[in-house]
Design a protein around this motif. Structure first.
Motif, PDB file in Angstrom:
ATOM      1  N   ILE A  25     -41.843 -36.503 -33.347  1.00 33.69           N
ATOM      2  CA  ILE A  25     -41.703 -36.522 -31.845  1.00 33.69           C
ATOM      3  C   ILE A  25     -41.907 -37.573 -31.246  1.00 33.69           C
ATOM      4  O   ILE A  25     -40.944 -38.163 -30.304  1.00 33.69           O
ATOM      5  CB  ILE A  25     -42.295 -35.103 -31.180  1.00 33.69           C
ATOM      6  CG1 ILE A  25     -41.765 -34.057 -31.810  1.00 33.69           C
ATOM      7  CG2 ILE A  25     -42.099 -35.250 -29.697  1.00 33.69           C
ATOM      8  CD1 ILE A  25     -42.131 -32.658 -31.450  1.00 33.69           C
ATOM      9  N   PHE A  26     -43.247 -38.213 -31.378  1.00 33.18           N
ATOM     10  CA  PHE A  26     -43.213 -39.537 -30.590  1.00 33.18           C
ATOM     11  C   PHE A  26     -42.937 -40.688 -31.595  1.00 33.18           C
ATOM     12  O   PHE A  26     -42.790 -41.755 -31.089  1.00 33.18           O
ATOM     13  CB  PHE A  26     -44.853 -39.645 -30.377  1.00 33.18           C
ATOM     14  CG  PHE A  26     -45.194 -38.607 -29.177  1.00 33.18           C
ATOM     15  CD1 PHE A  26     -45.164 -38.976 -28.267  1.00 33.18           C
ATOM     16  CD2 PHE A  26     -45.935 -37.647 -29.526  1.00 33.18           C
ATOM     17  CE1 PHE A  26     -45.771 -38.308 -27.155  1.00 33.18           C
ATOM     18  CE2 PHE A  26     -46.337 -36.834 -28.782  1.00 33.18           C
ATOM     19  CZ  PHE A  26     -46.110 -36.860 -27.350  1.00 33.18           C
ATOM     20  N   ARG A  27     -42.437 -40.165 -32.645  1.00 32.20           N
ATOM     21  CA  ARG A  27     -41.877 -41.175 -33.771  1.00 32.20           C
ATOM     22  C   ARG A  27     -42.724 -42.554 -34.012  1.00 32.20           C
ATOM     23  O   ARG A  27     -42.316 -43.737 -33.892  1.00 32.20           O
ATOM     24  CB  ARG A  27     -40.433 -41.614 -33.285  1.00 32.20           C
ATOM     25  CG  ARG A  27     -39.452 -41.444 -34.152  1.00 32.20           C
ATOM     26  CD  ARG A  27     -38.088 -41.729 -33.591  1.00 32.20           C
ATOM     27  NE  ARG A  27     -37.331 -40.701 -33.684  1.00 32.20           N
ATOM     28  CZ  ARG A  27     -36.368 -40.202 -34.539  1.00 32.20           C
ATOM     29  NH1 ARG A  27     -36.268 -41.351 -35.434  1.00 32.20           N
ATOM     30  NH2 ARG A  27     -35.712 -39.457 -34.566  1.00 32.20           N
ATOM     31  N   VAL A  82     -35.547 -30.489 -36.144  1.00 35.31           N
ATOM     32  CA  VAL A  82     -36.136 -30.723 -34.975  1.00 35.31           C
ATOM     33  C   VAL A  82     -36.658 -29.467 -33.928  1.00 35.31           C
ATOM     34  O   VAL A  82     -37.568 -29.429 -33.479  1.00 35.31           O
ATOM     35  CB  VAL A  82     -35.058 -31.643 -34.015  1.00 35.31           C
ATOM     36  CG1 VAL A  82     -35.664 -31.730 -32.530  1.00 35.31           C
ATOM     37  CG2 VAL A  82     -34.941 -32.924 -34.765  1.00 35.31           C
ATOM     38  N   ILE A 125     -40.661 -28.622 -33.088  1.00 38.02           N
ATOM     39  CA  ILE A 125     -41.104 -28.285 -31.751  1.00 38.02           C
ATOM     40  C   ILE A 125     -41.524 -27.030 -31.329  1.00 38.02           C
ATOM     41  O   ILE A 125     -42.539 -26.776 -30.795  1.00 38.02           O
ATOM     42  CB  ILE A 125     -39.645 -28.602 -30.559  1.00 38.02           C
ATOM     43  CG1 ILE A 125     -39.302 -30.038 -30.408  1.00 38.02           C
ATOM     44  CG2 ILE A 125     -40.105 -27.899 -29.067  1.00 38.02           C
ATOM     45  CD1 ILE A 125     -38.021 -30.226 -29.657  1.00 38.02           C
ATOM     46  N   VAL A 183     -44.959 -27.055 -32.832  1.00 41.93           N
ATOM     47  CA  VAL A 183     -46.091 -27.800 -31.893  1.00 41.93           C
ATOM     48  C   VAL A 183     -46.650 -26.807 -30.681  1.00 41.93           C
ATOM     49  O   VAL A 183     -47.552 -26.468 -30.355  1.00 41.93           O
ATOM     50  CB  VAL A 183     -45.544 -29.004 -31.206  1.00 41.93           C
ATOM     51  CG1 VAL A 183     -46.723 -29.704 -30.278  1.00 41.93           C
ATOM     52  CG2 VAL A 183     -45.676 -30.314 -32.357  1.00 41.93           C
ATOM     53  N   LEU A 184     -45.522 -26.231 -30.030  1.00 41.70           N
ATOM     54  CA  LEU A 184     -45.828 -25.219 -29.173  1.00 41.70           C
ATOM     55  C   LEU A 184     -46.641 -23.998 -29.671  1.00 41.70           C
ATOM     56  O   LEU A 184     -47.578 -23.754 -28.975  1.00 41.70           O
ATOM     57  CB  LEU A 184     -44.304 -24.657 -28.498  1.00 41.70           C
ATOM     58  CG  LEU A 184     -43.645 -25.614 -27.886  1.00 41.70           C
ATOM     59  CD1 LEU A 184     -42.441 -24.839 -27.477  1.00 41.70           C
ATOM     60  CD2 LEU A 184     -44.248 -25.972 -26.310  1.00 41.70           C
ATOM     61  N   GLU A 221     -30.225 -41.610 -41.669  1.00 41.41           N
ATOM     62  CA  GLU A 221     -30.202 -40.668 -40.488  1.00 41.41           C
ATOM     63  C   GLU A 221     -30.848 -39.105 -40.873  1.00 41.41           C
ATOM     64  O   GLU A 221     -31.588 -38.684 -39.966  1.00 41.41           O
ATOM     65  CB  GLU A 221     -28.789 -40.507 -40.171  1.00 41.41           C
ATOM     66  CG  GLU A 221     -28.803 -40.713 -38.471  1.00 41.41           C
ATOM     67  CD  GLU A 221     -27.453 -41.178 -38.271  1.00 41.41           C
ATOM     68  OE1 GLU A 221     -26.895 -40.858 -37.127  1.00 41.41           O
ATOM     69  OE2 GLU A 221     -26.362 -41.483 -39.160  1.00 41.41           O
ATOM     70  N   VAL A 267     -34.750 -37.352 -39.128  1.00 44.63           N
ATOM     71  CA  VAL A 267     -35.343 -35.920 -38.390  1.00 44.63           C
ATOM     72  C   VAL A 267     -35.898 -35.020 -39.598  1.00 44.63           C
ATOM     73  O   VAL A 267     -36.285 -34.047 -39.328  1.00 44.63           O
ATOM     74  CB  VAL A 267     -34.094 -35.364 -37.872  1.00 44.63           C
ATOM     75  CG1 VAL A 267     -33.536 -35.970 -36.484  1.00 44.63           C
ATOM     76  CG2 VAL A 267     -32.937 -35.254 -38.679  1.00 44.63           C
TER      77      VAL A 267
END
Lengths: 248, 389
Positions: B73-75, B164, B168, B171-172, B382, B386
Motif C-alpha cells: 500500500i505504501f509501496r 488490492v 486493504i 489491513v482493515l 505490472e 500488485v
C-alpha cells in the motif's frame, strides 16, 4: 412493568429456605453439605452468606443493562422486558465472556462437564411470567426476600428506611449500581460489610465497549478510502516512473 | 530401501517431549473438561489459553498486515524480501489461535455459532468475525506461494486480480481485530488493575501490535537465516529496527500521557506484584526502543535480534498482564496455570515453529525474493506490482 427482588438483610434469619426453594425450582440437589457452601456455583445459584451476626444473599442481580447480555457474542443471554436476564444454553459456545464481564461475578460454569453450560439465577422467569413470585421469595418465611414490581419495591424500601432510620443504613443497593439492578438490598450496615461490591461503576457497563464498537463503521469506511487512496497514489507514481523510464 | 530414522538431536527430543505432554493434556481436556485440565474457576474464567494463545497469538501475527501495508500500500518495496515470511507467520498464527480457541471454548463444536447467531453489541462477536475473515484473507494472501510452487499460472493471475482489495481488507480487519482484543477488557473497569485499565486500551493494543509485528519479522528473519543458511538482509532489518524504535516511542509516550491523565503514577510507589510486572513490561519496551535508536546496535545482528526478542517478551508481558495477572486482585483470587494448560500452549508454539520450518523448506518463502533483490525496483512487471506476497 419490570419486576424486582427486595432483600432486607435486617429481616433475614439465615434459615436458607431460599436456597432450598431455588434448588427445587432448578431441579438441583440440596443437602446439608451444599447448604454449608456459602458461594454460588453451577449447582447452587443462590446462597446466604454469614457476615458476623448479619446475613446477606447472593444471586444474579438481573441488571437493567446487563454486561453479560451485551458481551455475549451469540446472544445467548437476553434482558427481558419483565426484568429477568435469561439464558439460552443451546446458543452458548462457552467463551465465558459473561463471567469475565459480570461486575458481581455471578455467572458460574459447569467446569467438570464435557458439554458444559453457564449457570445463573434468572429470577424465575417462567414463574414470574405466569404471575407467580420467585421460588426464593415464596420460600422465605420472614419476608426478607420480597418479589414484586420494581417501582413498588423501591418505594417500600424507602419507606422502611424512613420509618426506622436508626435500624437501617440509609441507602438502597441496586438503585444506581451499574445503572440499576433488579435485586435491591437494604441493610443495617454499609454494604461492603455484608459482602457487596461497592466499587462497581454507577453507569451501565455496556457503554464502555459500545463507545468503541460504534466506531467500527467509521474505521472501515474511512480506512478503506484512505488505504485505497494511498495505494492509488503510490501505484500511479510507480506507473509513471516506469513509463518515463521506458521513453528515456 | 530402508528409510532413515531421523537423527536424534536435543531440539528434537525437547520437541517430542512437548508434543507428548500436549497430547496427554489434550486427552485430559477432552475427557475431563476444562475443570480437569485447567485451573480456571468461576471467579477467574480466562487463563493462559486466552491470555497467551489467543491474545499473544493474534498480536505476534501482526507482522502480516504491517508488512502488507508497508510493501503493497505504501509501496516501500525494499521490504519485500521479508513480506512472505511475515504473511506465513500471520497465517500460521491465526490458524493456531483457532486451535487455541478449540481448547478454551467450553463447547468447541459451536465455534461457528457467532457467524449465525449475531450480537453486534458484543466485542467478542467482532473478534469472532475478524478471526474468521482475516484467516480467510491470509489464506488467500498465502495462496500465490502455493500456485508458484506448482506453476499454476491461471489461478495465480486470478488471485493477482483481486489482490488490492484483498490487502486493504486485510489491513482493515487487522486494525479492527488487534484493537478489539483491547476493547474486550473495557467492560471490566473495576476488575482490571488501574495501571492497565484505560479507555484507550484498543488504541494501545493496536500500536503495540504494529511494534511486535516488526519485532517478529526481525526475529524470524534471524532464525530462518540460521536455519536455512541464508544471508541476513541486515540493512533491511536495521531500517526496520529504526521504524520499530519510533513505533515503540510513540506507544510509550501515549501510555505515559494516558497514565498522567488518569493520575495513576502514585500506584507505582506501592510494593505490589502488579507494580513489578508493570515495570518489567515497560522495561522490555523502553530498553530496546532506546537501543534501536543507535546505528551501531541496529547494524549488529546479535544486538538487533536481542532487541526484537525484548520487544516480543515485553508484548507478551503486556498481554498477559491485561488478560490474566492484572485481573487477579480485582477478581479476588489467584490463578496459576495448571501444567496441562502450559503443555497445550507450548505444544501450539512448538507446532507453529515446526510447521513454519516445513513450509519454508518446501515452498518459495525466502528464495523467490532473494532473486528479486538484485534487479532495480522499477523493473517489476505490472502483475508483480500488485501481487500479494
Amino acid at each position: 412493568m419490570p419486576k424486582a427482588i427486595l432483600y432486607d438483610s435486617t429481616l433475614c434469619i439465615g434459615c436458607r429456605a431460599c436456597e432450598g426453594g431455588c434448588a427445587e425450582r432448578w431441579g438441583l440437589p440440596y443437602n446439608d453439605k451444599i447448604a454449608a457452601e456459602e458461594t454460588i456455583s453451577a449447582h447452587k445459584l443462590t446462597t446466604v452468606e454469614t457476615h458476623g451476626d448479619k446475613f446477606s444473599r447472593r444471586l444474579c442481580m438481573n441488571c437493567a443493562q446487563p454486561a453479560c447480555a451485551s458481551v455475549c457474542p451469540v446472544g445467548a443471554l437476553q434482558k427481558t422486558a419483565l426484568g429477568p436476564v435469561v439464558y439460552d444454553a443451546s446458543k452458548c459456545m462457552g467463551c465465558r465472556y459473561c463471567m469475565q464481564a459480570c461486575p458481581f461475578q455471578v455467572p458460574t460454569y459447569e467446569w467438570s462437564s464435557r458439554l458444559p453450560k453457564m449457570r445463573k439465577c434468572d429470577m424465575c422467569y417462567e414463574r414470574q411470567s405466569a404471575g407467580k413470585v420467585t421460588a426464593c421469595a415464596e420460600a422465605c418465611p420472614v419476608g426478607a426476600t420480597k418479589n414484586g414490581d420494581r417501582d413498588a419495591l423501591v418505594a417500600e424500601a424507602r419507606q422502611r428506611l424512613a420509618e426506622k432510620p436508626d435500624q437501617y443504613y440509609q441507602k438502597i443497593y441496586g438503585i444506581s449500581e451499574v445503572g440499576g439492578t433488579s435485586v435491591l438490598y437494604i441493610s443495617a450496615v454499609p454494604f461492603e460489610q455484608i459482602g457487596l461490591r461497592t466499587n462497581v461503576p454507577q453507569e451501565p457497563l455496556p457503554e464502555t465497549t459500545w463507545r468503541v464498537l460504534e466506531l467500527v463503521p467509521d474505521v472501515v469506511s474511512t480506512g478503506s478510502v484512505l488505504l485505497g487512496g494511498i495505494w492509488w497514489i503510490t501505484n500511479r507514481r510507480a506507473e509513471v516512473a516506469k513509463k518515463e523510464g521506458r521513453r528515456r | 530401501m530402508t528409510r532413515k530414522f531421523p537423527k536424534i538431536t536435543v531440539w528434537r527430543v525437547i520437541f517430542a517431549a512437548i508434543m507428548l505432554s500436549g497430547l496427554y493434556a489434550t486427552y485430559l481436556r477432552v475427557f475431563y473438561g476444562l475443570g480437569g485440565s485447567t485451573n480456571l474457576s468461576d471467579k477467574f474464567p480466562w487463563g493462559l489459553w486466552i491470555g497467551f494463545d489467543v491474545m499473544c497469538g493474534v498480536g505476534l501475527a501482526a507482522g502480516g498486515f504491517t508488512l502488507v501495508a508497508i510493501v503493497h500500500i505504501f509501496r516501500i518495496e525494499r521490504y519485500k524480501p521479508v513480506l512472505r515470511p511475515a504473511i506465513l507467520t500471520a497465517f500460521l498464527g491465526y490458524v493456531l489461535v483457532v486451535v487455541g480457541l478449540l481448547y478454551d471454548l467450553g463447547r468447541p463444536d459451536r465455534l461457528w455459532h457467532p457467524l449465525v447467531m449475531w450480537n453486534p453489541r458484543s466485542v467478542m462477536f467482532e473478534v469472532a468475525w475478524c478471526v474468521t475473515l482475516y484467516t480467510t484473507v491470509l489464506f488467500l494472501e498465502f495462496l500465490p506461494v502455493v500456485f508458484e510452487k506448482f506453476g499454476w499460472h491461471k489461478p495465480l493471475e486470478w488471485i493477482h486480480r483481486i489482490s488490492v482489495p484483498l490487502m486493504i481488507l486485510g489491513v482493515l480487519l487487522s486494525t479492527l481485530h488487534q484493537s478489539s482484543l483491547g476493547s474486550l477488557f473495557l467492560i471490566v473497569p473495576e476488575k482490571l488493575y488501574p495501571l492497565w485499565y484505560t479507555p484507550i486500551l484498543p488504541l494501545l493494543f493496536y500500536i503495540s501490535s504494529i511494534a511486535v509485528g516488526l519485532a517478529m519479522t526481525i526475529f524470524e528473519s534471524w532464525h530462518s537465516s540460521r536455519a536455512f543458511g541464508r544471508a541476513l538482509e541486515l540493512p533491511l532489518l536495521a531500517s526496520m529496527g529504526r521504524v520499530l524504535a519510533v513505533v515503540l516511542s510513540v506507544y510509550l509516550w501515549i501510555r505515559f500521557l494516558d497514565m498522567s491523565h488518569r493520575h495513576v503514577f502514585g500506584l507505582l510507589a506501592l510494593n505490589r506484584v502488579e507494580t513489578w510486572l508493570f515495570a518489567l513490561e515497560i522495561a522490555l519496551m523502553l530498553v530496546p526502543a532506546l537501543l534501536l535508536y543507535q546505528a551501531r546496535v541496529r547494524l549488529r545482528p546479535g544486538a538487533l535480534y536481542a532487541c526484537a526478542v525484548m520487544v516480543v517478551f515485553g508484548f507478551i508481558a503486556n498481554r498477559l498482564n491485561v488478560g490474566t495477572t492484572g485481573l487477579e486482585a480485582g477478581s479476588g483470587t489467584h490463578y496459576i496455570p495448571r501444567w496441562s494448560e502450559v503443555a497445550v500452549t507450548l505444544s501450539i508454539v512448538a507446532a507453529g515453529f515446526a510447521i513454519f520450518r516445513a513450509i519454508a523448506q518446501y515452498f518459495p518463502i525466502f528464495e523467490a525474493h532473494s532473486l528479486e533483490q538484485a534487479p532495480a525496483e522499477m523493473e517489476e512487471t505490472e502483475a508483480d506490482a500488485v501481487a500479494v506476497g
